[in-house]
Design a protein around this motif. Structure first.
Motif, mmCIF file in Angstrom:
data_model
loop_
_atom_site.group_PDB
_atom_site.id
_atom_site.type_symbol
_atom_site.label_atom_id
_atom_site.label_comp_id
_atom_site.label_asym_id
_atom_site.label_seq_id
_atom_site.Cartn_x
_atom_site.Cartn_y
_atom_site.Cartn_z
ATOM 1 N N LEU A 300 0.829 -1.197 0.000
ATOM 2 C CA LEU A 300 0.000 0.000 0.000
ATOM 3 C C LEU A 300 0.873 1.262 0.000
ATOM 4 C CD1 LEU A 300 -2.687 -0.930 2.693
ATOM 5 C CD2 LEU A 300 -2.948 -0.991 0.211
ATOM 6 N N PRO A 301 0.927 1.976 -1.106
ATOM 7 C CA PRO A 301 1.587 3.291 -1.074
ATOM 8 C C PRO A 301 0.738 4.261 -0.259
ATOM 9 C CG PRO A 301 0.568 2.928 -3.204
ATOM 10 C CD PRO A 301 0.434 1.635 -2.445
ATOM 11 N N TYR A 302 1.383 5.230 0.386
ATOM 12 C CA TYR A 302 0.613 6.172 1.191
ATOM 13 C C TYR A 302 1.196 7.575 1.102
ATOM 14 C CZ TYR A 302 4.277 5.394 4.756
ATOM 15 O OH TYR A 302 5.481 5.291 5.432
ATOM 16 N N LYS A 303 0.290 8.554 1.335
ATOM 17 C CA LYS A 303 0.672 9.955 1.334
ATOM 18 C C LYS A 303 0.229 10.589 2.639
ATOM 19 C CE LYS A 303 0.524 10.617 -3.690
ATOM 20 N NZ LYS A 303 -0.048 11.413 -4.818
ATOM 21 N N LEU A 304 1.113 11.389 3.224
ATOM 22 C CA LEU A 304 0.851 12.014 4.511
ATOM 23 C C LEU A 304 0.602 13.509 4.337
ATOM 24 C CD1 LEU A 304 3.733 10.310 6.551
ATOM 25 C CD2 LEU A 304 1.362 9.562 6.363
ATOM 26 N N GLY A 305 -0.274 14.042 5.183
ATOM 27 C CA GLY A 305 -0.544 15.476 5.160
ATOM 28 C C GLY A 305 -1.390 15.929 3.994
ATOM 29 N N VAL A 306 -2.325 15.076 3.553
ATOM 30 C CA VAL A 306 -3.154 15.413 2.388
ATOM 31 C C VAL A 306 -4.372 16.218 2.833
ATOM 32 C CG1 VAL A 306 -2.409 13.330 1.196
ATOM 33 C CG2 VAL A 306 -4.546 13.305 2.518
ATOM 34 N N SER A 307 -5.095 16.761 1.849
ATOM 35 C CA SER A 307 -6.313 17.523 2.106
ATOM 36 C C SER A 307 -7.436 16.599 2.575
ATOM 37 C CB SER A 307 -6.740 18.246 0.830
ATOM 38 O OG SER A 307 -8.028 18.793 0.968
ATOM 39 N N LEU A 308 -8.382 17.165 3.317
ATOM 40 C CA LEU A 308 -9.521 16.391 3.818
ATOM 41 C C LEU A 308 -10.371 15.807 2.683
ATOM 42 C CD1 LEU A 308 -10.816 18.554 6.808
ATOM 43 C CD2 LEU A 308 -9.699 16.322 6.931
ATOM 44 N N HIS A 425 11.463 13.589 11.179
ATOM 45 C CA HIS A 425 11.428 12.468 10.244
ATOM 46 C C HIS A 425 11.542 12.983 8.821
ATOM 47 C CE1 HIS A 425 7.339 13.490 8.995
ATOM 48 N NE2 HIS A 425 6.986 13.580 10.279
ATOM 49 N N LEU A 426 11.701 12.059 7.892
ATOM 50 C CA LEU A 426 11.830 12.378 6.467
ATOM 51 C C LEU A 426 10.800 11.578 5.672
ATOM 52 C CD1 LEU A 426 15.741 12.278 6.237
ATOM 53 C CD2 LEU A 426 14.296 14.322 6.320
ATOM 54 N N LEU A 427 9.551 11.613 6.128
ATOM 55 C CA LEU A 427 8.491 10.831 5.503
ATOM 56 C C LEU A 427 7.809 11.562 4.355
ATOM 57 C CD1 LEU A 427 6.883 9.271 8.709
ATOM 58 C CD2 LEU A 427 8.520 8.221 7.138
ATOM 59 N N GLY A 428 8.187 12.791 4.117
ATOM 60 C CA GLY A 428 7.647 13.507 2.962
ATOM 61 C C GLY A 428 6.202 13.909 3.114
ATOM 62 N N THR A 429 5.873 14.637 4.165
ATOM 63 C CA THR A 429 4.490 15.056 4.396
ATOM 64 C C THR A 429 4.166 16.324 3.614
ATOM 65 O OG1 THR A 429 5.071 16.404 6.314
ATOM 66 C CG2 THR A 429 4.563 14.097 6.708
ATOM 67 N N ASP A 430 2.924 16.403 3.138
ATOM 68 C CA ASP A 430 2.443 17.629 2.517
ATOM 69 C C ASP A 430 2.020 18.604 3.627
ATOM 70 O OD1 ASP A 430 1.717 19.456 0.633
ATOM 71 O OD2 ASP A 430 0.401 18.128 -0.496
ATOM 72 N N GLU A 431 1.614 19.797 3.261
ATOM 73 C CA GLU A 431 1.408 20.862 4.240
ATOM 74 C C GLU A 431 -0.047 21.077 4.639
ATOM 75 O OE1 GLU A 431 3.915 22.407 5.796
ATOM 76 O OE2 GLU A 431 5.098 20.924 4.693
ATOM 77 N N TRP A 432 -0.990 20.241 4.149
ATOM 78 C CA TRP A 432 -2.388 20.412 4.543
ATOM 79 C C TRP A 432 -2.569 20.072 6.027
ATOM 80 C CZ3 TRP A 432 -5.976 22.602 1.502
ATOM 81 C CH2 TRP A 432 -5.748 22.638 0.129
#
Length: 445
Positions: A300-308, A425-432
């Motif tokens: 499962l690929p995942y993205k952190l800090g995304v929009s609602l 950390h270096l998990l690559g979170t977005d800013e939302w």
């Protein structure tokens, strides 16, 4: 007369010990080894002061020396191939050709450099944040692109003039990316190497080492360039040999780096081992297992800090998010079956530790959906949960609830003891980031 203690000192851990004492004859220096210190040892100390950070080796990471050795070797090889490319470029733009005009050469050079600068800006926009997260990968990619650009410049001398400008532009874009990716990842590696808030000193000494290597390469070029001038076969043979050595040294350089901060690859490796065996591997083991080129992310690929809008797809999702917030959870995890991906939104008060916990939940979810019970014995609770879904497809929501219920603090404590840095950390979170406002018993974003 009162007997006074002897004072001892040394500069660093490897310099000779100096002793001082005071008696009725006055202040004396005992065991003075300065005079007996050999000429070669003194020269070695001087070179160490010139080219290594102050306080070496205590002031840098354990992998500093091994990385710098391989990095120095690759810099030498890159300088040699760069000289071969320069010779080809000068020939292509008309140096030595009476029919060539300065104006034509100048226009070619301006278009080449302009294209490269535009490519640099575009690359930094698209991949700038990922350079921190995957510094080792981009460091290697930068050098591969550098060799590709050198190849294009070499081959330009063999092509018809109408193809020269496009080839130069592509090579310039590649070199622009090399400059951006190489410089940015070098800064990330210097930050890792510096252990006494001495980033400037480590960076300056790295520059000194590279300058010395380039001087050596220039001297070698004075011998090699006249020998291969006009000999196309020898030029391509030298290019092939030094390119191979350049890539080999680069791969070895990034392979010895032991980053102590979690990115997605390292967290995936550590958590897979933890969930299967109950043991948290340290940075040395995880970095050795970390793939340099490809990603080691799970099913499962995942993205952190995304929009609602990516996590609240229905009223049920909204109500579940409110319930989890009331339970003290500052993030929302949503599995998107159509994209086979997981999206995570963060509350504005979500801490670094909670962001790591969100990634922990996603990795546990991935583990539950893909792992069998054949090789797991560390957690009886995890074993029974996995066995429960063996006969049929495991329910994603049930797996997600179970993953959220696991004790993350136990893993976090074990990770710190193993040597991992968890303050960032270096998990690559977005800013939302989202927040809740409560008005007349109604919830609104």
């Amino acid at each position: 007369m009162e007997r006074l203690p002897t004072a001892e000192e040394r500069r660093g851990n490897e310099s000779p010990l100096q002793k001082y004492a005071s008696d009725r004859f006055g202040l004396r220096r005992l065991g003075d080894r300065t005079a007996s210190h050999s000429y070669w040892a003194g020269t070695g100390d001087l070179l160490k002061d010139i080219f290594l950070p102050q306080g070496y080796p205590e002031s840098v990471s354990d992998d500093y020396l091994s990385y710098q050795i391989w990095d120095t070797a690759q810099a030498f090889c890159s300088s040699i191939t760069g000289m071969l490319a320069t010779m080809a470029v000068l020939k292509t733009v008309g140096v030595g050709d009476s029919a060539a005009t300065p104006l034509a050469a100048t226009i070619t050079w301006i278009l080449k450099d302009g294209t490269g600068k535009m490519g640099t800006i575009l690359f930094a926009w698209l991949y700038g944040s990922d350079l921190d997260c995957n510094a080792k990968r981009w460091r290697l990619v930068a050098d591969v692109l550098n060799d590709f650009a050198t190849f294009l410049e070499l081959i330009s001398s063999l092509l018809h003039q109408q193809f020269v400008l496009p080839i130069f532009c592509v090579a310039s874009v590649a070199k622009g990316i090399v400059g951006t990716a190489g410089g940015a990842t070098r800064a990330a590696l210097v930050q890792h190497q510096a252990r006494r808030d001495n980033m400037a000193d480590v960076s300056a000494k790295d520059s000194s080492q590279e300058t010395l290597v380039n001087l050596g390469a220039l001297l070698a070029g004075l011998v090699l360039t006249p020998a291969v001038a006009g000999e196309a076969g020898l030029v391509w043979l030298m290019f092939a040999i030094f390119t191979f050595l350049h890539l080999l040294c680069n791969y070895r350089a990034v392979s010895v780096v032991k980053m102590e901060t979690f990115n997605k690859n390292r967290l995936h490796i550590v958590l897979r081992g933890y969930l299967a065996t109950g043991r948290v591997e340290g940075p040395a083991v995880a970095n050795a297992l970390e793939p340099i080129i490809r990603s080691s992310s799970g099913y499962l690929p995942y993205k952190l800090g995304v929009s609602l809008r990516k996590v609240l797809l229905s009223r049920a999702d909204y109500e579940a998010a409110v319930k989890s917030h009331r339970g003290g959870q500052n993030f929302i995890v949503k599995f998107n079956s159509s994209k086979n991906s997981v999206f995570v939104s963060f509350h504005k008060d979500c801490s670094v530790g909670e962001q790591l916990r969100a990634a922990f939940v996603v990795e546990v979810l991935d583990f539950l959906l893909t792992q069998s019970t054949d090789n797991i014995s560390a957690s009886p609770l995890l074993f029974h949960f996995l066995r429960r879904g063996v006969q049929g497809r495991r329910d994603v929501e049930e797996c997600l609830q179970f993953a959220t219920s696991l004790d993350f603090s136990e893993f976090l404590s074990a990770a710190r003891q193993a040597g991992w840095v968890t303050t960032h950390h270096l998990l690559g979170t977005d800013e939302w980031r989202y927040s809740w406002s409560w008005t007349d018993d109604r919830k609104a974003l």
